[in-house]
Design a protein around this motif. Sequence first.
Motif, PDB file in Angstrom:
ATOM      1  N   GLN A  15       0.841  -1.209   0.000  1.00  0.00           N
ATOM      2  CA  GLN A  15       0.000   0.000   0.000  1.00  0.00           C
ATOM      3  C   GLN A  15       0.871   1.253   0.000  1.00  0.00           C
ATOM      4  O   GLN A  15       0.624   2.208  -0.742  1.00  0.00           O
ATOM      5  CB  GLN A  15      -0.899   0.027   1.244  1.00  0.00           C
ATOM      6  N   GLU A  16       1.904   1.230   0.850  1.00  0.00           N
ATOM      7  CA  GLU A  16       2.815   2.391   0.907  1.00  0.00           C
ATOM      8  C   GLU A  16       3.451   2.659  -0.453  1.00  0.00           C
ATOM      9  O   GLU A  16       3.552   3.798  -0.892  1.00  0.00           O
ATOM     10  CB  GLU A  16       3.968   2.092   1.876  1.00  0.00           C
ATOM     11  N   LEU A  17       3.912   1.583  -1.074  1.00  0.00           N
ATOM     12  CA  LEU A  17       4.642   1.757  -2.336  1.00  0.00           C
ATOM     13  C   LEU A  17       3.731   2.196  -3.471  1.00  0.00           C
ATOM     14  O   LEU A  17       4.134   2.970  -4.336  1.00  0.00           O
ATOM     15  CB  LEU A  17       5.350   0.444  -2.715  1.00  0.00           C
ATOM     16  N   VAL A  18       2.497   1.706  -3.483  1.00  0.00           N
ATOM     17  CA  VAL A  18       1.590   2.048  -4.593  1.00  0.00           C
ATOM     18  C   VAL A  18       0.932   3.408  -4.344  1.00  0.00           C
ATOM     19  O   VAL A  18       0.686   4.168  -5.271  1.00  0.00           O
ATOM     20  CB  VAL A  18       0.572   0.903  -4.820  1.00  0.00           C
ATOM     21  N   GLY A  19       0.595   3.682  -3.108  1.00  0.00           N
ATOM     22  CA  GLY A  19       0.184   5.045  -2.750  1.00  0.00           C
ATOM     23  C   GLY A  19      -1.290   5.358  -2.821  1.00  0.00           C
ATOM     24  O   GLY A  19      -1.835   5.968  -1.910  1.00  0.00           O
ATOM     25  N   ASP A  20      -1.944   4.999  -3.914  1.00  0.00           N
ATOM     26  CA  ASP A  20      -3.380   5.284  -4.006  1.00  0.00           C
ATOM     27  C   ASP A  20      -4.046   4.335  -5.010  1.00  0.00           C
ATOM     28  O   ASP A  20      -3.374   3.550  -5.673  1.00  0.00           O
ATOM     29  CB  ASP A  20      -3.626   6.744  -4.424  1.00  0.00           C
ATOM     30  N   GLY A  21      -5.394   4.438  -5.066  1.00  0.00           N
ATOM     31  CA  GLY A  21      -6.144   3.610  -6.012  1.00  0.00           C
ATOM     32  C   GLY A  21      -6.558   2.278  -5.411  1.00  0.00           C
ATOM     33  O   GLY A  21      -6.499   2.064  -4.194  1.00  0.00           O
ATOM     34  N   VAL A  22      -6.978   1.363  -6.306  1.00  0.00           N
ATOM     35  CA  VAL A  22      -7.435   0.030  -5.883  1.00  0.00           C
ATOM     36  C   VAL A  22      -6.567  -1.013  -6.584  1.00  0.00           C
ATOM     37  O   VAL A  22      -6.443  -1.010  -7.817  1.00  0.00           O
ATOM     38  CB  VAL A  22      -8.921  -0.188  -6.270  1.00  0.00           C
ATOM     39  N   ILE A  23      -5.959  -1.870  -5.782  1.00  0.00           N
ATOM     40  CA  ILE A  23      -5.099  -2.928  -6.327  1.00  0.00           C
ATOM     41  C   ILE A  23      -5.943  -4.194  -6.448  1.00  0.00           C
ATOM     42  O   ILE A  23      -6.607  -4.597  -5.477  1.00  0.00           O
ATOM     43  CB  ILE A  23      -3.913  -3.215  -5.370  1.00  0.00           C
ATOM     44  N   ILE A  24      -5.931  -4.809  -7.628  1.00  0.00           N
ATOM     45  CA  ILE A  24      -6.555  -6.131  -7.698  1.00  0.00           C
ATOM     46  C   ILE A  24      -5.485  -7.150  -8.085  1.00  0.00           C
ATOM     47  O   ILE A  24      -4.758  -6.983  -9.064  1.00  0.00           O
ATOM     48  CB  ILE A  24      -7.763  -6.188  -8.666  1.00  0.00           C
ATOM     49  N   LEU A  25      -5.363  -8.163  -7.247  1.00  0.00           N
ATOM     50  CA  LEU A  25      -4.399  -9.232  -7.515  1.00  0.00           C
ATOM     51  C   LEU A  25      -5.197 -10.483  -7.872  1.00  0.00           C
ATOM     52  O   LEU A  25      -5.901 -11.056  -7.032  1.00  0.00           O
ATOM     53  CB  LEU A  25      -3.525  -9.487  -6.286  1.00  0.00           C
ATOM     54  N   MET A  26      -5.098 -10.859  -9.133  1.00  0.00           N
ATOM     55  CA  MET A  26      -5.892 -11.985  -9.626  1.00  0.00           C
ATOM     56  C   MET A  26      -5.228 -13.303  -9.221  1.00  0.00           C
ATOM     57  O   MET A  26      -4.085 -13.564  -9.585  1.00  0.00           O
ATOM     58  CB  MET A  26      -5.985 -11.937 -11.159  1.00  0.00           C
ATOM     59  N   GLY A  27      -5.959 -14.134  -8.492  1.00  0.00           N
ATOM     60  CA  GLY A  27      -5.479 -15.498  -8.268  1.00  0.00           C
ATOM     61  C   GLY A  27      -5.738 -16.309  -9.523  1.00  0.00           C
ATOM     62  O   GLY A  27      -6.489 -15.882 -10.410  1.00  0.00           O
ATOM     63  N   ASN A  28      -5.111 -17.467  -9.617  1.00  0.00           N
ATOM     64  CA  ASN A  28      -5.332 -18.305 -10.801  1.00  0.00           C
ATOM     65  C   ASN A  28      -6.578 -19.169 -10.649  1.00  0.00           C
ATOM     66  O   ASN A  28      -7.027 -19.449  -9.530  1.00  0.00           O
ATOM     67  CB  ASN A  28      -4.113 -19.192 -11.053  1.00  0.00           C
ATOM     68  N   ASN A  29      -7.087 -19.603 -11.795  1.00  0.00           N
ATOM     69  CA  ASN A  29      -8.201 -20.550 -11.834  1.00  0.00           C
ATOM     70  C   ASN A  29      -7.646 -21.919 -12.211  1.00  0.00           C
ATOM     71  O   ASN A  29      -6.520 -22.030 -12.703  1.00  0.00           O
ATOM     72  CB  ASN A  29      -9.220 -20.094 -12.886  1.00  0.00           C
TER      73      ASN A  29
END
Length: 467
Positions: A15-29
């Motif tokens: 969070q600190e490094l990215v700073g703002d917005g919404v992060i989506i981390l896609m897991g695999n199917n």
Amino acid sequence: MFSKETYIRRRARLQELVGDGVIILMGNNESPCNYPNNTYYPFRQDSSFLYYFGQNRDGLVGVIDVDNNRETLIGDDIDIEDIVWYGSVDSVADMAAQVGVANSAPMSQLKVIVDKARAKGRTIHYLPPYRHDTMIQLMDLLGIHPSQQRAQCSHKLRMAVIEMRSVKEDQEIEEMERAAAIGYQMHTTAMRLIKPGVTEKYIGGQINGIAHSYGAHESFGTIFSQHGEIMHGAPSLAKLEAGRLVLCDCGAETVNNYCSDNTRTMPVNGKYTQRQREIYDIVVECHDYALELSKPGVKYMDVHMGVCRLMTERLKALGLMRGDVDEAVAAGAHAMFLPHGLGHMMGMDVHDMEGLDQIYVGFDEETHPNLEQFGTNCLRMGRRLQKGFVVTDEPGIYFIPALIDDWRRSGHCAEWLNFDLLETYKDFGGIRIEDDILITDDGCRFLGKDRIPYHAKDVEDFMAGCK
Ligand code: GLY
Ligand code: MN
Ligand code: MN
């Protein structure tokens, strides 16, 4: 899985490094093999998802709303049919709690969350996808065609993930030591089984079984071939023949998804011939030289180039190369013998983070890949080493008949190559020696408590002891 605190700490730093917005981390199917219910196995979770959300199950997405410091694990709970066929598993809410995530939601909520954020003009950060089903998910979510998704991914997120995953934590090193211990068993089992008449596939299958028997699996498709000159030669049904070399490049991936990656090249009948030994000893010397050079602050590009120069010097002494060593290496003549880079980052992915794009993982503002020159363009790691990096040291010398013919025909680097002598090596095969090294405070060390024998005499003695 590591402790809950590990994942909480990692996400906070992200969070600190990215700073703002919404992060989506896609897991695999799950990935169907030949019909939907027959999937490739074992299931392999996305490594960045694992790094921040720890859960090794298909159908999950991690969401980090940086502006509101709100974390959500998204996924659908299994239904009664799943329980009947596969048994019960934890609910998504339980899985979230296990990794310190406060919120969970069904998959249908993912688009709601993303749409709301986009309506407010907030940035959605996603990593470059590499699976087609993930690309379709991202297209549905963001309206970006798969052909554009890599270009439009979040560079900030990518660089933050690379920064964090590049420097291994102590507990990650311990996992890699476990992978190395299994890799040792795989390699020494191969050495025990090698003898004329046994098929490559038999030994390849046996060593993969070693990994499985420890609850691990191969960290990549095992390479076991008498055609060592084929970089990624899969085991065939050919029988091992006395007098030939056989190259074994394999590793384990532990149950917690950390890898090992080692290569050894053995004489089928247990003793190197004089000609094999001459080439083998050069590769050993290059391998050891890379260890001497590797330490914090040194560019791995320079280690690679140092090894190329040493190799060229030694090949000159054998008459296979000629002329000025520096000029030969600058022209890329050594790539006749070493058409790949000295090594790559290793971690949860055996080529760690390659999906995030090698140019960002292995290079930076200061070090640039040479994408033009054959051989050098395959170097996956060139930037300055830091304490906590794990890289492979994998020099090799190969005699590739098609490459010899190709360069001879075109005259490429003819000034530095003795094509007449090269002709006589067309039946040689190839040699690679590979180990995984951890960069320490002032140097580096091998991963793995037990050394898989690699000095020629040690290999011969080990193989003799197996008879
Ligand atoms: N096993 C492939 C490699 O060594 O990079
Ligand atoms: Mn390898
Ligand atoms: Mn490797």
